[in-house]
Scaffold this active site. Structure first.
Site, PDB file in Angstrom:
ATOM      1  CB  SER A  68       5.785 -33.528  29.446  1.00 36.21           C
ATOM      2  OG  SER A  68       4.981 -33.049  28.394  1.00 36.21           O
TER       3      SER A  68
ATOM      4  CE1 TYR B 106       9.235 -34.592  25.238  1.00 33.57           C
ATOM      5  CE2 TYR B 106       6.874 -34.259  25.523  1.00 33.57           C
ATOM      6  CZ  TYR B 106       8.184 -33.888  25.793  1.00 33.57           C
ATOM      7  OH  TYR B 106       8.428 -32.821  26.620  1.00 33.57           O
TER       8      TYR B 106
HETATM    9  P1  NAD Z   1      15.410 -27.748  24.703  1.00 28.35           P
HETATM   10  O1  NAD Z   1      15.285 -28.533  23.453  1.00 28.35           O
HETATM   11  O2  NAD Z   1      15.782 -26.317  24.637  1.00 28.35           O
HETATM   12  O3  NAD Z   1      16.339 -28.474  25.748  1.00 28.35           O
HETATM   13  C1  NAD Z   1      16.590 -29.852  25.756  1.00 28.35           C
HETATM   14  C2  NAD Z   1      17.896 -30.078  26.431  1.00 28.35           C
HETATM   15  O4  NAD Z   1      18.208 -31.482  26.415  1.00 28.35           O
HETATM   16  C3  NAD Z   1      19.030 -29.372  25.713  1.00 28.35           C
HETATM   17  O5  NAD Z   1      19.909 -28.835  26.678  1.00 28.35           O
HETATM   18  C4  NAD Z   1      19.696 -30.482  24.955  1.00 28.35           C
HETATM   19  O6  NAD Z   1      21.066 -30.242  24.698  1.00 28.35           O
HETATM   20  C5  NAD Z   1      19.512 -31.636  25.926  1.00 28.35           C
HETATM   21  N1  NAD Z   1      19.688 -32.913  25.253  1.00 28.35           N
HETATM   22  C6  NAD Z   1      18.853 -33.504  24.372  1.00 28.35           C
HETATM   23  N2  NAD Z   1      19.410 -34.650  23.915  1.00 28.35           N
HETATM   24  C7  NAD Z   1      20.611 -34.773  24.529  1.00 28.35           C
HETATM   25  C8  NAD Z   1      21.649 -35.714  24.464  1.00 28.35           C
HETATM   26  N3  NAD Z   1      21.609 -36.787  23.655  1.00 28.35           N
HETATM   27  N4  NAD Z   1      22.745 -35.525  25.239  1.00 28.35           N
HETATM   28  C9  NAD Z   1      22.845 -34.439  26.042  1.00 28.35           C
HETATM   29  N5  NAD Z   1      21.882 -33.501  26.136  1.00 28.35           N
HETATM   30  C10 NAD Z   1      20.791 -33.673  25.396  1.00 28.35           C
HETATM   31  O7  NAD Z   1      13.973 -27.863  25.352  1.00 28.35           O
HETATM   32  P2  NAD Z   1      13.453 -27.591  26.831  1.00 28.35           P
HETATM   33  O8  NAD Z   1      12.050 -27.176  26.657  1.00 28.35           O
HETATM   34  O9  NAD Z   1      14.365 -26.733  27.608  1.00 28.35           O
HETATM   35  O10 NAD Z   1      13.438 -29.073  27.422  1.00 28.35           O
HETATM   36  C11 NAD Z   1      13.920 -29.409  28.692  1.00 28.35           C
HETATM   37  C12 NAD Z   1      13.068 -30.531  29.257  1.00 28.35           C
HETATM   38  O11 NAD Z   1      11.761 -30.036  29.496  1.00 28.35           O
HETATM   39  C13 NAD Z   1      12.909 -31.726  28.337  1.00 28.35           C
HETATM   40  O12 NAD Z   1      12.925 -32.915  29.087  1.00 28.35           O
HETATM   41  C14 NAD Z   1      11.536 -31.500  27.738  1.00 28.35           C
HETATM   42  O13 NAD Z   1      10.941 -32.674  27.306  1.00 28.35           O
HETATM   43  C15 NAD Z   1      10.825 -30.916  28.936  1.00 28.35           C
HETATM   44  N6  NAD Z   1       9.604 -30.185  28.644  1.00 28.35           N
HETATM   45  C16 NAD Z   1       9.599 -29.042  27.895  1.00 28.35           C
HETATM   46  C17 NAD Z   1       8.393 -28.381  27.674  1.00 28.35           C
HETATM   47  C18 NAD Z   1       8.305 -27.146  26.856  1.00 28.35           C
HETATM   48  O14 NAD Z   1       7.192 -26.681  26.609  1.00 28.35           O
HETATM   49  N7  NAD Z   1       9.378 -26.560  26.416  1.00 28.35           N
HETATM   50  C19 NAD Z   1       7.221 -28.879  28.215  1.00 28.35           C
HETATM   51  C20 NAD Z   1       7.261 -30.030  28.969  1.00 28.35           C
HETATM   52  C21 NAD Z   1       8.461 -30.665  29.187  1.00 28.35           C
END
Ligand code: NAD
Length: 253
Positions: free
Chosen positions: A145, A158
């Site tokens: 991230s 986080y």
């Molecule tokens: P999102 O919330 O749409 O996706 C998160 C995913 O993790 C979902 O598929 C959810 O079902 C899964 N998940 C969470 N807890 C779970 C559990 N207990 N069991 C099974 N699955 C679980 O958000 P995203 O942005 O697609 O996030 C994906 C990754 O990217 C994450 O690690 C997030 O921290 C990281 N991230 C996102 C951003 C952003 O700006 N969106 C930036 C940096 C990092």
């Protein structure tokens, strides 16, 4: 030919958090490059399955709650049952819980750490054991991230968990390089998914963030596809322990 190095035909990839957001985008990208994809998620992966079906790709869903490490054996055995091997793991599932640091609860801290850290390590360990058994190397890709580099506001667990992803990526790369396993990470910038819904709905924060992104837009799940395919492929065989930012230039500011 150099473009052939990016092909993933015959490879099997496990992607956690496959039902939505960045995980869904990466599943589709890996399938387009030729991989058979096992998507792990708490909820139905029907939408991801349909997207991959449209491109005649192969996809199997495994429903599992990644807040517990008890599901790991099942993820490995269902993958082997479906496709007989594992080549790539993308540790994408992650959660964020927002609260002032002064009021942050142990329950929230533990919940974030369970998914963002403990599961990432022990699922990587289980996949690495299978990769070592197969003897042909493999690829582990963690999702970091911007808060692997910066402090953030109101998300202490986080930030700590994502900063730890950088170190864990390096640590595993060092130990498993001798098995031809490369462990790298992708640090997404500010991407339009559920994870950032609260930020995008807050007009002030949203404007502040957009003003700081040189690309002038939020990222999308499709923006992850080129980098994940590269890190999953032979084209990155001499890249190890590194975290690549896919951030529209955010860190360059
Ligand atoms: P999102 O919330 O749409 O996706 C998160 C995913 O993790 C979902 O598929 C959810 O079902 C899964 N998940 C969470 N807890 C779970 C559990 N207990 N069991 C099974 N699955 C679980 O958000 P995203 O942005 O697609 O996030 C994906 C990754 O990217 C994450 O690690 C997030 O921290 C990281 N991230 C996102 C951003 C952003 O700006 N969106 C930036 C940096 C990092």
């Amino acid at each position: 030919m150099v473009l052939d190095m990016f092909k993933l035909d015959g490879k099997v990839a496990i992607v956690t958090g496959a039902n939505t957001g960045l995980g869904q985008g990466m599943c589709v990208g890996l399938a387009e490059a030729g991989a058979k994809v096992v998507g792990v998620a708490r909820r139905s992966c029907d939408e991801t399955a349909a997207l991959i079906k449209e491109i005649n790709g192969e996809f199997t869903a495994v429903i599992a709650d990644l807040s517990s490490t008890e599901v790991i054996d099942d993820i490995i055995s269902q993958t082997l049952k479906a496709y007989g091997r594992i080549d790539i793991l993308v540790n994408n599932a992650g959660i964020i819980k927002r609260e002032d640091a002064i009021n942050y609860t142990m329950a929230d801290w533990d919940a974030v750490y369970a998914v963002n850290q403990k599961e990432v390590f022990f699922l990587s360990q289980a996949v690495a054991k299978q990769l070592i058994k197969q003897g042909e190397g493999g690829k582990i890709i963690n999702v970091a991230s911007m808060l692997s580099y910066q402090g953030g506001i109101r998300v202490p667990a986080y930030t700590a968990s994502k900063s730890a992803i950088l170190g864990l990526t390096r640590a595993l790369a060092n130990e498993w390089a001798k098995y031809n396993i490369q462990v790298n990470a992708i640090a997404p910038g500010y991407m339009a998914t559920n994870n950032t819904e609260q930020l995008r709905n807050d007009e002030n924060r949203s404007t502040e963030i957009l003003d700081r992104i040189p690309a002038g837009r939020w990222g999308t799940p499709a923006d992850m596809q080129g980098t994940v395919v590269w890190l999953a492929s032979k084209a990155s065989d001499y890249v190890n322990g590194f975290t690549v930012a896919v951030d529209g230039g955010w860190l360059a500011r």
